[in-house]
Design an enzyme around this catalytic site. Structure first.
Site, PDB file in Angstrom:
ATOM      1  N   ASN A  10      -2.444   9.057   1.252  1.00  0.00           N
ATOM      2  CA  ASN A  10      -2.048   8.749   0.029  1.00  0.00           C
ATOM      3  C   ASN A  10      -2.729   9.549  -0.962  1.00  0.00           C
ATOM      4  OD1 ASN A  10      -1.079   7.822  -2.444  1.00  0.00           O
ATOM      5  ND2 ASN A  10      -1.761   5.624  -1.868  1.00  0.00           N
ATOM      6  N   TRP A  11      -2.379  10.587  -1.532  1.00  0.00           N
ATOM      7  CA  TRP A  11      -3.226  11.222  -2.365  1.00  0.00           C
ATOM      8  C   TRP A  11      -3.229  10.677  -3.935  1.00  0.00           C
ATOM      9  CZ3 TRP A  11      -1.594  17.032  -1.049  1.00  0.00           C
ATOM     10  CH2 TRP A  11      -2.317  17.197   0.260  1.00  0.00           C
ATOM     11  N   LYS A  12      -2.497   9.760  -4.287  1.00  0.00           N
ATOM     12  CA  LYS A  12      -2.363   9.188  -5.474  1.00  0.00           C
ATOM     13  C   LYS A  12      -2.265  10.345  -6.607  1.00  0.00           C
ATOM     14  CE  LYS A  12      -5.059   5.408  -3.878  1.00  0.00           C
ATOM     15  NZ  LYS A  12      -5.888   4.306  -4.046  1.00  0.00           N
ATOM     16  N   HIS A  95       3.170  -0.087  -3.763  1.00  0.00           N
ATOM     17  CA  HIS A  95       1.814   0.134  -3.778  1.00  0.00           C
ATOM     18  C   HIS A  95       0.982  -0.841  -4.755  1.00  0.00           C
ATOM     19  CE1 HIS A  95      -2.318   1.790  -4.304  1.00  0.00           C
ATOM     20  NE2 HIS A  95      -2.438   2.151  -3.067  1.00  0.00           N
ATOM     21  N   GLU A  97      -1.105  -0.282  -6.963  1.00  0.00           N
ATOM     22  CA  GLU A  97      -1.300   0.340  -8.341  1.00  0.00           C
ATOM     23  C   GLU A  97      -0.214   0.537  -9.073  1.00  0.00           C
ATOM     24  OE1 GLU A  97      -3.382   3.812  -6.898  1.00  0.00           O
ATOM     25  OE2 GLU A  97      -5.287   2.485  -6.036  1.00  0.00           O
ATOM     26  N   GLU A 167      -2.404  -3.756   2.418  1.00  0.00           N
ATOM     27  CA  GLU A 167      -3.383  -3.263   1.544  1.00  0.00           C
ATOM     28  C   GLU A 167      -3.935  -4.417   0.857  1.00  0.00           C
ATOM     29  OE1 GLU A 167      -3.209   1.167   1.403  1.00  0.00           O
ATOM     30  OE2 GLU A 167      -2.459   0.469  -0.401  1.00  0.00           O
ATOM     31  N   GLY A 173     -10.065   1.269  -2.798  1.00  0.00           N
ATOM     32  CA  GLY A 173     -10.891   2.185  -3.887  1.00  0.00           C
ATOM     33  C   GLY A 173     -12.154   1.567  -3.977  1.00  0.00           C
ATOM     34  N   SER A 211      -9.985   1.324   1.710  1.00  0.00           N
ATOM     35  CA  SER A 211     -11.394   1.907   1.992  1.00  0.00           C
ATOM     36  C   SER A 211     -11.582   2.460   3.528  1.00  0.00           C
ATOM     37  CB  SER A 211     -12.440   0.904   1.392  1.00  0.00           C
ATOM     38  OG  SER A 211     -12.333   0.805   0.065  1.00  0.00           O
ATOM     39  N   GLY A 232      -6.474   6.494   0.982  1.00  0.00           N
ATOM     40  CA  GLY A 232      -6.544   6.907  -0.191  1.00  0.00           C
ATOM     41  C   GLY A 232      -7.795   8.125  -0.648  1.00  0.00           C
ATOM     42  N   GLY A 233      -8.878   7.497  -0.956  1.00  0.00           N
ATOM     43  CA  GLY A 233      -9.989   8.343  -1.204  1.00  0.00           C
ATOM     44  C   GLY A 233     -10.567   9.309  -0.036  1.00  0.00           C
TER      45      GLY A 233
HETATM   46  P1  PGA Z   1      -8.531   3.869  -0.426  1.00  0.00           P
HETATM   47  O1  PGA Z   1      -6.760   3.582  -1.033  1.00  0.00           O
HETATM   48  O2  PGA Z   1      -8.628   4.263   0.683  1.00  0.00           O
HETATM   49  O3  PGA Z   1      -9.248   4.890  -1.670  1.00  0.00           O
HETATM   50  O4  PGA Z   1      -9.195   2.387  -0.599  1.00  0.00           O
HETATM   51  C1  PGA Z   1      -6.009   3.139  -0.129  1.00  0.00           C
HETATM   52  C2  PGA Z   1      -4.683   3.077  -0.944  1.00  0.00           C
HETATM   53  O5  PGA Z   1      -4.540   2.734  -2.086  1.00  0.00           O
HETATM   54  O6  PGA Z   1      -3.730   3.249  -0.093  1.00  0.00           O
END
Ligand code: PGA
Length: 249
Positions: A10-12, A95, A97, A167, A173, A211, A232-233
């Site tokens: 997930n590149w956001k 998600h 966010e 999640e 994050g 994470s 994500g990251g």
């Molecule tokens: P993260 O994000 O790996 O940076 O914690 C995961 C996500 O939001 O899907």
């Protein structure tokens, strides 16, 4: 039948079209031998570039959101048929966010999940509790409430076509990963909820997200109900992401 591991990036709101192309070119040789489902979720603008670059490979492509209606006066939105037209195969829905910053509601998700399925897109539905809910012992209550609401428009027979990502909001994050035991417990609970709704729960893929890194992926993925990861990251770097795919087997 064992479930095929599912690893999604997930590149956001990261990576231009040029950067997306560079990532795919760097990733492909590193994951050439994988048996996993590998999914990349770029921004809308980079979707088509990734679709073209991954042709003939194991990589699948997902959008990060979509509107529940097929068309209409919804300025700034993108629909499931529009994603299908450019051969996108999946879509992330719910998600945290989007729930937190863009007011994506369970009511909207109850319509988005069936709309995605109707257009032939695989929904990757995210659920998870806040830190306050976990501290208050309400994790299962929150997960059950989200699942019952968001899947309310999906027939039992279609439930296993949905991929569910657990999640926990406090782990996204933050560098604070859920322990493998916490991830297992929540994913097993999610599988039970889907089973009680009449879904083929043994076929359902459930991911952990929050994470995930090359260093912790193998342990999380070794748990019986954790079928993959939404990353994500650590999915912004092709080497790190390939390391997670490798950990999944
Ligand atoms: P993260 O994000 O790996 O940076 O914690 C995961 C996500 O939001 O899907």
């Amino acid at each position: 039948m064992p479930r095929t591991p599912y690893i999604a990036a997930n590149w956001k709101m990261n990576k231009t079209i040029a950067e997306a192309a560079e990532f795919v070119d760097a990733l492909l040789p590193r994951i050439a031998a994988t048996q996993c489902d590998v999914v990349i979720c770029p921004s809308y603008l980079a979707l088509q570039e990734v679709v073209e670059r991954r042709r003939g490979t194991a990589i699948r492509v997902a959008a990060q959101n979509m509107h529940e209606e097929d068309w209409g006066a919804f300025t700034g939105e993108v629909s499931a048929p529009m994603l299908g037209e450019i051969e996108v195969e999946a879509v992330v829905l719910g998600h945290s966010e989007r729930r937190q910053f863009f007011n994506e509601t369970d009511e909207a998700l109850a319509r988005k999940v069936p709309a995605a399925l109707a257009a032939g897109l695989e929904p990757i539905l995210c659920v998870g509790e806040s830190e306050a809910a976990r501290d208050g012992g309400e994790t299962e209550e929150v997960l059950e409430r989200q699942l019952q609401a968001d899947l309310s428009g999906v027939e039992g027979a279609d439930l296993s076509k949905v991929v569910i990502a657990y999640e926990p909001v406090w782990a996204i994050g933050t560098g604070r990963t859920a322990t493998p035991e916490q991830a297992q417990e929540a994913c097993a609970f999610i599988r039970d909820v889907v089973r009680m709704r009449g879904g083929a729960a043994d076929e359902l893929r459930i991911l952990y997200g929050g994470s995930v890194k090359p260093a912790n992926a193998a342990e999380l993925l070794s748990k019986p109900d954790v079928d993959g990861a939404l990353v994500g990251g650590a999915a912004l770097d092709p080497g790190d992401f390939a390391g997670i795919v490798e950990a999944a087997g």
